[in-house]
Design an enzyme around this catalytic site. Structure first.
Site, PDB file in Angstrom:
ATOM      1  N   ASP A 167      -2.140 -25.468 -16.526  1.00  0.00           N
ATOM      2  CA  ASP A 167      -3.450 -25.380 -15.877  1.00  0.00           C
ATOM      3  C   ASP A 167      -4.460 -25.024 -16.967  1.00  0.00           C
ATOM      4  OD1 ASP A 167      -4.012 -24.700 -12.522  1.00  0.00           O
ATOM      5  OD2 ASP A 167      -5.659 -24.524 -13.940  1.00  0.00           O
ATOM      6  N   TYR A 223     -14.645 -38.794  -4.993  1.00  0.00           N
ATOM      7  CA  TYR A 223     -13.282 -38.297  -4.748  1.00  0.00           C
ATOM      8  C   TYR A 223     -12.387 -39.424  -4.225  1.00  0.00           C
ATOM      9  CZ  TYR A 223      -9.636 -35.108  -3.040  1.00  0.00           C
ATOM     10  OH  TYR A 223      -8.439 -34.458  -2.823  1.00  0.00           O
ATOM     11  N   THR A 246      -6.082 -24.593   1.174  1.00  0.00           N
ATOM     12  CA  THR A 246      -6.089 -24.145  -0.223  1.00  0.00           C
ATOM     13  C   THR A 246      -7.494 -23.699  -0.629  1.00  0.00           C
ATOM     14  OG1 THR A 246      -6.717 -26.276  -1.163  1.00  0.00           O
ATOM     15  CG2 THR A 246      -4.356 -25.922  -0.802  1.00  0.00           C
TER      16      THR A 246
HETATM   17  N1  LIG Z   1      -6.530 -29.260  -0.307  1.00  0.00           N
HETATM   18  C1  LIG Z   1      -6.585 -30.442   0.317  1.00  0.00           C
HETATM   19  O1  LIG Z   1      -6.948 -30.556   1.488  1.00  0.00           O
HETATM   20  C2  LIG Z   1      -6.140 -31.679  -0.429  1.00  0.00           C
HETATM   21  C3  LIG Z   1      -5.873 -32.846   0.304  1.00  0.00           C
HETATM   22  C4  LIG Z   1      -5.421 -33.965  -0.357  1.00  0.00           C
HETATM   23  C5  LIG Z   1      -5.217 -33.946  -1.726  1.00  0.00           C
HETATM   24  N2  LIG Z   1      -5.496 -32.811  -2.426  1.00  0.00           N
HETATM   25  C6  LIG Z   1      -5.240 -32.821  -3.876  1.00  0.00           C
HETATM   26  O2  LIG Z   1      -4.195 -31.911  -4.161  1.00  0.00           O
HETATM   27  C7  LIG Z   1      -4.343 -31.394  -5.492  1.00  0.00           C
HETATM   28  C8  LIG Z   1      -4.303 -29.867  -5.490  1.00  0.00           C
HETATM   29  O3  LIG Z   1      -5.406 -29.399  -4.735  1.00  0.00           O
HETATM   30  P1  LIG Z   1      -5.527 -27.918  -4.138  1.00  0.00           P
HETATM   31  O4  LIG Z   1      -6.108 -28.083  -2.802  1.00  0.00           O
HETATM   32  O5  LIG Z   1      -4.262 -27.178  -4.327  1.00  0.00           O
HETATM   33  O6  LIG Z   1      -6.683 -27.353  -5.091  1.00  0.00           O
HETATM   34  P2  LIG Z   1      -6.942 -25.938  -5.808  1.00  0.00           P
HETATM   35  O7  LIG Z   1      -8.384 -25.966  -6.183  1.00  0.00           O
HETATM   36  O8  LIG Z   1      -6.411 -24.828  -5.025  1.00  0.00           O
HETATM   37  O9  LIG Z   1      -6.064 -26.080  -7.138  1.00  0.00           O
HETATM   38  C9  LIG Z   1      -6.393 -27.029  -8.125  1.00  0.00           C
HETATM   39  C10 LIG Z   1      -5.862 -26.542  -9.460  1.00  0.00           C
HETATM   40  O10 LIG Z   1      -6.163 -27.555 -10.435  1.00  0.00           O
HETATM   41  C11 LIG Z   1      -6.636 -26.906 -11.609  1.00  0.00           C
HETATM   42  N3  LIG Z   1      -7.474 -27.828 -12.383  1.00  0.00           N
HETATM   43  C12 LIG Z   1      -8.658 -28.371 -12.039  1.00  0.00           C
HETATM   44  N4  LIG Z   1      -9.112 -29.135 -13.043  1.00  0.00           N
HETATM   45  C13 LIG Z   1      -8.196 -29.069 -14.041  1.00  0.00           C
HETATM   46  C14 LIG Z   1      -8.098 -29.626 -15.344  1.00  0.00           C
HETATM   47  N5  LIG Z   1      -9.069 -30.400 -15.836  1.00  0.00           N
HETATM   48  N6  LIG Z   1      -7.004 -29.361 -16.088  1.00  0.00           N
HETATM   49  C15 LIG Z   1      -6.021 -28.553 -15.602  1.00  0.00           C
HETATM   50  N7  LIG Z   1      -6.069 -27.973 -14.386  1.00  0.00           N
HETATM   51  C16 LIG Z   1      -7.150 -28.234 -13.625  1.00  0.00           C
HETATM   52  C17 LIG Z   1      -7.418 -25.688 -11.103  1.00  0.00           C
HETATM   53  O11 LIG Z   1      -7.580 -24.688 -12.099  1.00  0.00           O
HETATM   54  C18 LIG Z   1      -6.530 -25.240  -9.945  1.00  0.00           C
HETATM   55  O12 LIG Z   1      -5.550 -24.321 -10.378  1.00  0.00           O
HETATM   56  C19 LIG Z   1      -5.653 -31.989  -6.003  1.00  0.00           C
HETATM   57  O13 LIG Z   1      -5.368 -33.144  -6.764  1.00  0.00           O
HETATM   58  C20 LIG Z   1      -6.381 -32.361  -4.728  1.00  0.00           C
HETATM   59  O14 LIG Z   1      -7.339 -33.388  -4.938  1.00  0.00           O
HETATM   60  C21 LIG Z   1      -5.962 -31.668  -1.807  1.00  0.00           C
END
Ligand SMILES: NC(=O)c1ccc[n+]([C@@H]2O[C@H](COP(=O)([O-])OP(=O)(O)OC[C@H]3O[C@@H](n4cnc5c(N)ncnc54)[C@H](O)[C@@H]3O)[C@@H](O)[C@H]2O)c1
Length: 258
Positions: free
Chosen positions: A37, A152, A189
């Protein structure tokens, strides 16, 4: 024996949300996990919590040099790479008209180019290890017309298509690597809580409060799918798009009961 015992996994975005749950579950099921991360403080804390042989490495997924270094350190530390979870991501709201080019490029650089770099640099290490499983985090935004998620949606659509290209490449090469995408709808999240509250940082209580919406799943619901795709139980599954959406992508038929 766990379901991924002895396998070596890199999880990106492991400091928070789904990446954290993925790392916890893979470690519980016997994998040696590299948490990656750019949020070093939180990432190191999660690795300490997991304990055992889990390690944390700094990775900005948009930086190619960071990727070569993380793959090299993983190979030096554990001698192999079996699993890559390309999970790190960013979300912003905005229609096509409201989104400026800089914001569009930023989202695509993390969500789309970050996944490309991960696949590109993991494949040689996995080939050397005799095969592996790459799991790319997409979204239902790759399937639906969500007007408020222009950048997105485009980034997650790219991940969906790239996954199939990677799967076919690996099949043609016969290198034993599988590649699949996961498409959740809303997950409880910090990412969603930030969008819901309009804040840059949220508390655990604000994330918990999302439960009141009633339509979001837990990070562990997604981690369970990740575990299946990471394990040998899914050995014939590649190029697939796994929905975790409580049927949200199914359009109700025009003709039917009521
Ligand atoms: N939460 C939702 O509803 C949802 C739904 C569908 C898909 N997603 C996808 O799931 C994945 C995880 O999302 P989440 O909800 O757990 O988000 P979150 O914000 O809780 O966690 C995201 C993590 O990614 C890290 N991050 C961001 N940019 C970065 C970079 N450039 N390099 C390294 N680390 C980086 C952040 O520091 C964080 O720890 C994402 O790809 C998101 O698009 C989320």
């Amino acid at each position: 024996m766990g379901r991924v015992a002895g396998k070596v996994a890199i999880v990106t975005g492991a400091a928070s949300g789904m990446g954290k749950a993925d790392a916890q579950l893979l470690a519980k099921e016997g994998a040696l996990v590299v948490l990656a991360d750019f949020n070093d403080e939180e990432g190191e804390a999660v690795a300490r919590e997991i304990g055992g042989e889990a390690i944390y490495l700094h990775l900005d997924v948009t930086c190619e040099d960071n990727w070569t270094s993380v793959i090299a350190q993983t190979m030096e530390t554990f001698g192999r790479l079996d699993i890559l979870i390309n999970n790190a991501g960013l979300m912003t709201l905005g229609s096509v008209v409201d989104t400026d080019l800089a914001a569009y490029r930023k989202i695509n650089s993390v969500n789309n180019e970050g996944v490309f770099l991960g696949c590109k640099h993991a494949i040689p290490a996995m080939t050397q290890s005799g095969g592996g499983s790459i799991i790319n985090m997409s979204s239902v935004a790759a399937m639906l017309g969500m007007s408020f998620f222009a950048a997105y949606s485009a980034s997650k659509g790219a991940v969906r298509a790239l996954t199939k290209s990677v799967a076919m490449h690996c099949k043609e090469q016969g290198n034993g690597i599988r590649c699949n995408s996961i498409h959740p709808d809303g997950v409880k999240t910090p990412m969603v809580a930030k969008v819901a509250t309009g804040k840059d940082a949220v508390t655990d209580a604000e994330v918990e409060k999302l439960g009141e919406l009633g339509s979001l799943c837990e990070p562990m619901d997604v981690a369970n799918m990740v575990l299946f795709l990471a394990s040998d139980e899914s050995s014939f599954v590649t190029g697939a798009e796994m929905l975790i959406d409580n049927a949200s992508t199914i359009t109700p038929p025009i003709i039917g009961p009521n």
